[in-house]
Enzyme design. Structure first.
Site, PDB file in Angstrom:
ATOM      1  N   HIS A 117       0.852  -1.204   0.000  1.00 36.48           N
ATOM      2  CA  HIS A 117       0.000   0.000   0.000  1.00 36.48           C
ATOM      3  C   HIS A 117       0.879   1.243   0.000  1.00 36.48           C
ATOM      4  O   HIS A 117       1.962   1.244   0.596  1.00 36.48           O
ATOM      5  CB  HIS A 117      -0.899   0.014   1.235  1.00 36.48           C
ATOM      6  N   ALA A 166      14.055 -18.496  14.458  1.00 33.25           N
ATOM      7  CA  ALA A 166      12.600 -18.559  14.365  1.00 33.25           C
ATOM      8  C   ALA A 166      11.975 -17.258  14.858  1.00 33.25           C
ATOM      9  O   ALA A 166      12.405 -16.682  15.861  1.00 33.25           O
ATOM     10  CB  ALA A 166      12.098 -19.732  15.198  1.00 33.25           C
ATOM     11  N   LYS A 186      19.346  -9.136  14.399  1.00 34.83           N
ATOM     12  CA  LYS A 186      20.750  -8.729  14.591  1.00 34.83           C
ATOM     13  C   LYS A 186      21.587  -9.996  14.694  1.00 34.83           C
ATOM     14  O   LYS A 186      21.106 -11.036  15.197  1.00 34.83           O
ATOM     15  CB  LYS A 186      20.915  -7.953  15.897  1.00 34.83           C
ATOM     16  N   ARG A 189      25.608 -14.566  16.459  1.00 34.80           N
ATOM     17  CA  ARG A 189      26.766 -15.467  16.435  1.00 34.80           C
ATOM     18  C   ARG A 189      27.249 -15.611  14.992  1.00 34.80           C
ATOM     19  O   ARG A 189      26.475 -15.438  14.058  1.00 34.80           O
ATOM     20  CB  ARG A 189      26.362 -16.840  16.999  1.00 34.80           C
TER      21      ARG A 189
HETATM   22  C1  LIG Z   1      18.770 -19.823  15.359  1.00 31.69           C
HETATM   23  C2  LIG Z   1      18.936 -21.172  16.051  1.00 31.69           C
HETATM   24  C3  LIG Z   1      19.372 -22.207  15.017  1.00 31.69           C
HETATM   25  C4  LIG Z   1      20.041 -20.937  17.079  1.00 31.69           C
HETATM   26  O1  LIG Z   1      20.309 -22.142  17.743  1.00 31.69           O
HETATM   27  P1  LIG Z   1      21.653 -22.267  18.654  1.00 31.69           P
HETATM   28  O2  LIG Z   1      22.862 -22.186  17.798  1.00 31.69           O
HETATM   29  O3  LIG Z   1      21.494 -23.477  19.491  1.00 31.69           O
HETATM   30  O4  LIG Z   1      21.701 -20.916  19.466  1.00 31.69           O
HETATM   31  P2  LIG Z   1      21.300 -20.598  20.951  1.00 31.69           P
HETATM   32  O5  LIG Z   1      20.019 -21.239  21.328  1.00 31.69           O
HETATM   33  O6  LIG Z   1      22.524 -20.852  21.771  1.00 31.69           O
HETATM   34  O7  LIG Z   1      21.045 -19.026  20.849  1.00 31.69           O
HETATM   35  C5  LIG Z   1      22.072 -18.106  20.540  1.00 31.69           C
HETATM   36  C6  LIG Z   1      21.534 -16.722  20.915  1.00 31.69           C
HETATM   37  O8  LIG Z   1      20.461 -16.386  20.049  1.00 31.69           O
HETATM   38  C7  LIG Z   1      19.258 -16.157  20.792  1.00 31.69           C
HETATM   39  N1  LIG Z   1      18.150 -16.758  20.042  1.00 31.69           N
HETATM   40  C8  LIG Z   1      18.055 -18.024  19.571  1.00 31.69           C
HETATM   41  N2  LIG Z   1      16.896 -18.180  18.929  1.00 31.69           N
HETATM   42  C9  LIG Z   1      16.248 -16.993  18.974  1.00 31.69           C
HETATM   43  C10 LIG Z   1      15.017 -16.550  18.478  1.00 31.69           C
HETATM   44  N3  LIG Z   1      14.213 -17.365  17.772  1.00 31.69           N
HETATM   45  N4  LIG Z   1      14.671 -15.274  18.681  1.00 31.69           N
HETATM   46  C11 LIG Z   1      15.492 -14.446  19.400  1.00 31.69           C
HETATM   47  N5  LIG Z   1      16.677 -14.820  19.893  1.00 31.69           N
HETATM   48  C12 LIG Z   1      17.044 -16.086  19.682  1.00 31.69           C
HETATM   49  C13 LIG Z   1      19.472 -16.904  22.116  1.00 31.69           C
HETATM   50  O9  LIG Z   1      18.702 -16.338  23.131  1.00 31.69           O
HETATM   51  C14 LIG Z   1      20.967 -16.686  22.335  1.00 31.69           C
HETATM   52  O10 LIG Z   1      21.183 -15.390  22.802  1.00 31.69           O
HETATM   53  P3  LIG Z   1      22.338 -15.094  23.931  1.00 31.69           P
HETATM   54  O11 LIG Z   1      23.633 -15.485  23.241  1.00 31.69           O
HETATM   55  O12 LIG Z   1      22.209 -13.644  24.195  1.00 31.69           O
HETATM   56  O13 LIG Z   1      22.020 -15.993  25.079  1.00 31.69           O
HETATM   57  C15 LIG Z   1      17.614 -21.642  16.718  1.00 31.69           C
HETATM   58  O14 LIG Z   1      17.354 -20.831  17.883  1.00 31.69           O
HETATM   59  C16 LIG Z   1      16.417 -21.478  15.806  1.00 31.69           C
HETATM   60  O15 LIG Z   1      15.733 -20.453  15.752  1.00 31.69           O
HETATM   61  N6  LIG Z   1      16.135 -22.544  15.008  1.00 31.69           N
HETATM   62  C17 LIG Z   1      15.088 -22.465  14.008  1.00 31.69           C
HETATM   63  C18 LIG Z   1      14.348 -23.796  13.944  1.00 31.69           C
HETATM   64  C19 LIG Z   1      13.278 -23.729  12.872  1.00 31.69           C
HETATM   65  O16 LIG Z   1      12.512 -22.797  12.803  1.00 31.69           O
HETATM   66  N7  LIG Z   1      13.236 -24.740  12.002  1.00 31.69           N
HETATM   67  C20 LIG Z   1      12.342 -24.731  10.876  1.00 31.69           C
HETATM   68  C21 LIG Z   1      11.510 -25.955  10.835  1.00 31.69           C
HETATM   69  S1  LIG Z   1      10.362 -25.875   9.486  1.00 31.69           S
END
Ligand SMILES: CC(C)(COP(=O)(O)OP(=O)(O)OC[C@H]1O[C@@H](n2cnc3c(N)ncnc32)[C@H](O)[C@@H]1OP(=O)(O)O)[C@@H](O)C(=O)NCCC(=O)NCCS
Length: 196
Positions: A117, A166, A186, A189
């Protein structure tokens, strides 16, 4: 057995529908359930072995709606690279959505390169959208993994190999080989480069 028969039928029907509209499909593109497609289908390109899932049974997390590909305005186009899998995502393009090879687009992700829009309140409701003014291309490079329920909005550029956590919202550039999370996303890692 029953699912694989249904998916064979949805694959055949979707290939016919898209090719009739002028879409370019690579080899062995599969459709698990029927997608929703609209607009200029000739502006859609799906690479070899792309899988578009629209059936909740087609993916571990399930999908809440069919994969949707919608091309808008005179300049929209959608390109999805070889071996990429898309689970119930909504992809709308008025400027260009380019997704690389081997990407994983998680369940119920939304990717759009436009605001749909006009920004000015006058006529916002009924005027034709000024697509050029409200749209910027989206680029998702090879090997990107986008977590479920994320939103990738106009102007986003996600670098090769990165992961979007996610539920994140990406509005700008995410460097290659990083994990980005939150809204706006942001980098939290950096991923180690593979030694292979
Ligand atoms: C991104 C992802 C892979 C990270 O996993 P990981 O390497 O084990 O990382 P961690 O859980 O140690 O998180 C690292 C940092 O990111 C943050 N974080 C992880 N997932 C987050 C999310 N969804 N939103 C906001 N912050 C997130 C954690 O709080 C952590 O922050 P910190 O360092 O300040 O403590 C996982 O959190 C994720 O989102 N997986 C997606 C799974 C998915 O959707 N699959 C699709 C299926 S169809």
């Amino acid at each position: 057995m029953f699912n694989s028969l249904r998916w064979k039928i949805s694959t055949i029907a979707s290939r016919v529908m898209l090719r009739r509209g002028g879409a370019r499909l690579g080899k062995n593109v599969r459709f698990l359930g029927l997608p929703i497609v609209s607009g200029k289908l000739a502006a859609i390109t799906l690479g070899d072995r792309v899988v578009l899932t629209s059936d909740p049974k087609g993916t571990a997390l399930g999908v809440r709606c069919a994969t949707l590909l919608r091309v808008l305005g005179p300049s929209g186009h959608i390109s999805i690279g070889a071996d990429t899998g898309v689970s119930g995502a909504t992809i709308c393009s008025a400027a260009g959505v380019t997704i690389g090879e081997r990407c994983l687009i998680g369940a119920d992700v939304k990717i759009f390169d436009t605001d749909f829009h006009n920004h000015e309140p006058e006529g916002r409701r009924y005027a034709n959208p000024d697509w050029a003014a409200i749209s910027r291309p989206v680029v998702i490079e090879d090997d990107v993994f986008i977590g479920t329920n994320s939103i990738i909005s106009k102007g986003a550029h996600i670098g090769r190999g990165s992961i979007i956590a996610a539920g994140s919202i990406v509005t700008g550039a995410i460097p290659p080989m990083s994990i980005a999370a939150g809204s706006p996303a942001k980098v939290v890692r950096t991923l180690a480069a593979s030694s292979a």
